[in-house]
Enzyme design. Sequence first.
Site, short mmCIF file in Angstrom:
data_model
loop_
_atom_site.label_atom_id
_atom_site.label_comp_id
_atom_site.label_asym_id
_atom_site.label_seq_id
_atom_site.Cartn_x
_atom_site.Cartn_y
_atom_site.Cartn_z
N GLY A 1 44.04 27.43 27.96
CA GLY A 1 45.38 26.68 28.24
C GLY A 1 46.23 28.06 28.42
O GLY A 1 45.93 29.00 28.98
N GLY A 2 47.19 28.12 27.44
CA GLY A 2 48.19 28.93 27.53
C GLY A 2 47.67 30.29 27.06
O GLY A 2 48.41 31.45 27.41
N ALA B 1 40.00 50.49 59.26
CA ALA B 1 39.73 50.65 57.74
C ALA B 1 39.73 52.36 57.50
O ALA B 1 39.96 52.49 56.28
CB ALA B 1 38.27 50.23 57.81
#
Lengths: 669, 510
Positions: free
Chosen positions: B169-170, B405
């Site tokens: 979650g948070g 590249a």
Amino acid sequence: MALFKKILIANRGEIACRIIKTARRMGIKTVAVYSDADARALHVEMADEAVNIGPPPAAQSYLDIDRIVDACRRTGAEAVHPGYGFLSERSAFPRALAAAGITFIGPNPEAIDAMGDKIESKRAAAAAGVSTVPGHMGIIADEAEAIAISRKIGYPVMIKASAGGGGKGMRIAYSDGEVSDGFARARSEALSSFGDDRIFIEKFIVDPRHIEIQLLGDKHGNIIYLGERECSIQRRNQKVIEEAPSPLLDAATRKAMGEEAVALARAVGYDSAGTVEFVAGQDRSYFFLEMNTRLQVEHPVTELVTGIDLVEQMIRVAAGEKLSIGQSDVKLKGWAVESRIYAEDPYRNFMPSTGRLVRYRPPAEGAENGATVRNDTGVYEGGEISLYYDPMIAKLCTHAADRSHAIDAMGRALDGFYIEGIRHNVPFLAAIMENPRWRSGELSTGFIAEEFPHGFSGRALDSELVQLLAGVAAALDHTENLRKRHIDGQLRGRPVKFSPRRVVKLADQWISLEVTGDTATQITIHQEGAKPQELRSKWHPGQPVWSGDVNGRPVKLQVQRILNGYRLSHRGASVEAHVYSEREAALARLMPETSRAGSSNRLLCPMPGLVVSIAVKEGQEVKAGEALAVVEAMKMENILRAERDGIVKTVQAKVGDSLAVDAVIMEFA
Amino acid sequence: MQEILEKLEVKRAEARLGGGQKRIDAQHARGKLTARERVELLLDESSFEEFDMFVEHRCTDFGMEKQLFPGDGVITGWGTINGRLVYVFAKDFTVFGGSLSEAHARKITKIQDMALQNRAPIIGLFDAGGARIQEGVSALGGYGEVFQRNVLASGVIPQISVIMGPCAGGDVYSPAMTDFIFMVRDTSYMFVTGPDVVKTVTNETVTAEELGGASVHTTRSSIADKAFDNDVVALLQIRRLMDFLPASNLSGPPQLPALDDSERIEMSLDTLVPANPNQPYDIKELILKTVDEGDFFEIQEAFARNMVTGFGRIEGHTVGFVANQPMVLAGTLDSDAGRKAARFVRFCDCFNIPIVTFVDVPGFLPGTAQEYGGLIKHGAKLLFAYAEATVPKVTLITRKAYGGAYVVMASKHLRGDVNYAWPTAEIAVMGSKGAAEIIYRSELSDPEKIKARVKDYEARFANPFVAAQRGFLDEVIMPHSTRKRIARALNMLRHKKLENPWKKHDNIPL
């Protein structure tokens, strides 16, 4: 007669390098030959000139007589040294060279032919008065005759199928009864296995040893013997450790064997360096086995104890010089031991190992602690061990006043032999050096099978070894800690402190000790109930070998950094060591033992590509880091390796398959 | 008087017990250490000074006023790692499952403020269940305060997160904004929504390990930079990492005196590039033989393995290494490699760590998967990162440097300071075969002719000298002297001063 100006070495690897060294010392220019796989090999680098003789398979390069003769012509080489193996014992080679006007540095082809055939050579040996294994070669009619023959030979005897090879149809009998029983069975087995019921009987030598006599002859009829070598430490008929002299022989036996060998050589007109191999009983009885008409792999031990350079002598006699050494000039001095370093994994049933030698640091050659170290090598750091040729990469020899000092020196030299990138048998060799039976000299060709019946899994730790390894681990840690005090940007007035009380976790043992010493070069380890250990070393972090002395005794061990610790290898033992403060150790003990199973039990194709090869079979055991398959993508070959140890359950892709990303190549059990 | 002094010790002992012995034992039974034990391991012996030991939450809902624990589920303070200052907060799972309350958040923000103000790294040890639900929006506000400080500190001081238990979650967003995230195998996981919510919303059955374990985040999502077997291994490795990192963007990287000779010659590097141009080799061998003592701290080693990133030292000074890995995907640049290296380059640039780049890149990885996945933008991230970086940049092309590249990999054109190549380098628009087939398209039907054209092209371009003629390379060097040459170059660049035009901030293609 003048010596050659330029010679060609029809060989590769360590022996080519070794021959080049002597030639260079004699002022002779050298020509190397090489296959495509050896373009970057050491012998090519060392020789004055090098000629490519074809593709990697030996049959198309090192065994191709025409190409080698052609290489001589192109470079103007006057003579060829064949080394050992390859063309060294093919009489067609000296004949082809002779036809081209080039000298062969080896015996005449007739002598090669005479000794090349097993049965012929045995007959010649018997005729020359050389002791051969008592036995009956003719056809044996029945049990009664078998018993009569056996009695004549003396028990025990071996009953063998004439047509057989290996152990099939083979019986050992210790009495008349066992002969009559064994004869019938051996015969029926021989018939069913080979369709040929002929049987022969010969003396069975209990706990045989392999002892061989080094000979040296010239083109003027002079032949001398340079003492013996014992090569009983073998694995599947492959010699692993050799020594000179043999711990078995006494002066009288040595003389008798030497003289018989000379008689045989004389009988076949031998005129170069050669070796007569004997099988010996523990009672110093000895019987002719075969004659090798070439320089042997293990010739350096003879060179060390006699002080004679065999390659130089071969070159000189080939050029027609008379031997400058008489039999009475040959004096054996001290003891020499040779260990063959193979690119093979001792922990995995000695599977050959190939690849790049990321690190290759042999111990220093020359005199050290009263012993001489010699290393005959054919490879170098950054070189490649290819799958085309013999996996032997070096021969490490030590020479000292007596056997136990030579063995100690070998143990130290092996401890200092650092190899990375391929798997190698150094730990196995080092473990043998510590084996009491080896040290006592009670050898037989069954030594390895008997002493390591379940293969090799590293030398077990004894309390002395534990103390040493724990002490060195603590010293390594202490050295690193002393340095950490000098990192910049520290808070003022708060020098970093490390408690002298440490706990070493060595494999599954926890060892408490105290470390003192203000410099990294002098460290003292105090362990309860043990004498303090004084360690002196100039080791600094990053060095793969810790070299120093412990309580005045010289010690080397190999150090590999692992996560928060070291892997230490010494005398065949290899163990992980973690050094903790007491508090860290207390908390580390709370951690569950995890066997890291890894994330996946499948090998997935990491990119869209073409399967070039699959290196393993179903049911095969693989080790972490082992190559499993090669997938080509973007015209690049990518080697896919095992992430962890395991067993291949199924192989789902096959060579030539075009795979998508994450396609399953194989699954593990 | 004595009694008052003793009272402090009693209160401290109470606080040190966290959620109580039973919960401590439970923590140990899970194979985890307690927050205090972790801090002890992370920091130098007895260097930890704890702040806010007696802070308690002020929630009065749901009977919370009866459940008070001094410290409130997080331990904060400062100490040293090998004598160098660091700030630490460690979630205490034994107190309310380490959940975040307003008071708990304030303890963290206090330390964050101090770390930023005093310019020293901050390390967060996570082992917590998320927001303290009883506090509702106060807890959410707490998260926001922490996040804001993470962002302000970003690029000023190193911020390190170690996930040593649940992090959901948070809680996940603070680590997500720090410089590095490390995880502990088997005991840690990270996700925004847990398996239960996943099941309810999408009907997908998944375990916490499958959803957000160390393996997932180190190999697939690239959220985590490294995973370790247990708490002890992890914390000791964080100590090792901190020896590489500067205290702040003003301090410069630390120096650890090394005895390793900076002029060390490595003859074996002369044979590192195989004779067959299609055969791979391990670029890590070059890194290990270049750095001091073979000591290399790899970042994200399990993710985008076609690109290697990590820290080493040369002459005792920290250097960031970025290298194409020919062993994986032939060393091509793909989206993952671009993102991985870009972030690493930007970290080094933030903190004045010189960047050494080893180039062997046959190009960008072709295919729909890559193009649909935004290869252009992900590749541009690395291009952008190199181009904006003002730290010393030393580049070595070992073999292939093809096409776009080539430009991306710290080329001269992107302000590379010293650009070296080995004699085996090939700098070209593409491989010789492809190039010849395009230039001589009309001759495609004649394989003999095309073969000759390929050979011509190879002779002309498959070497470093065309680029050297243009000055795109400063020098072609012998492989065996790589360490010596790079050490010299870095030494020469030690006082490099380069500034980009003033701007509020750039707009890197995110």
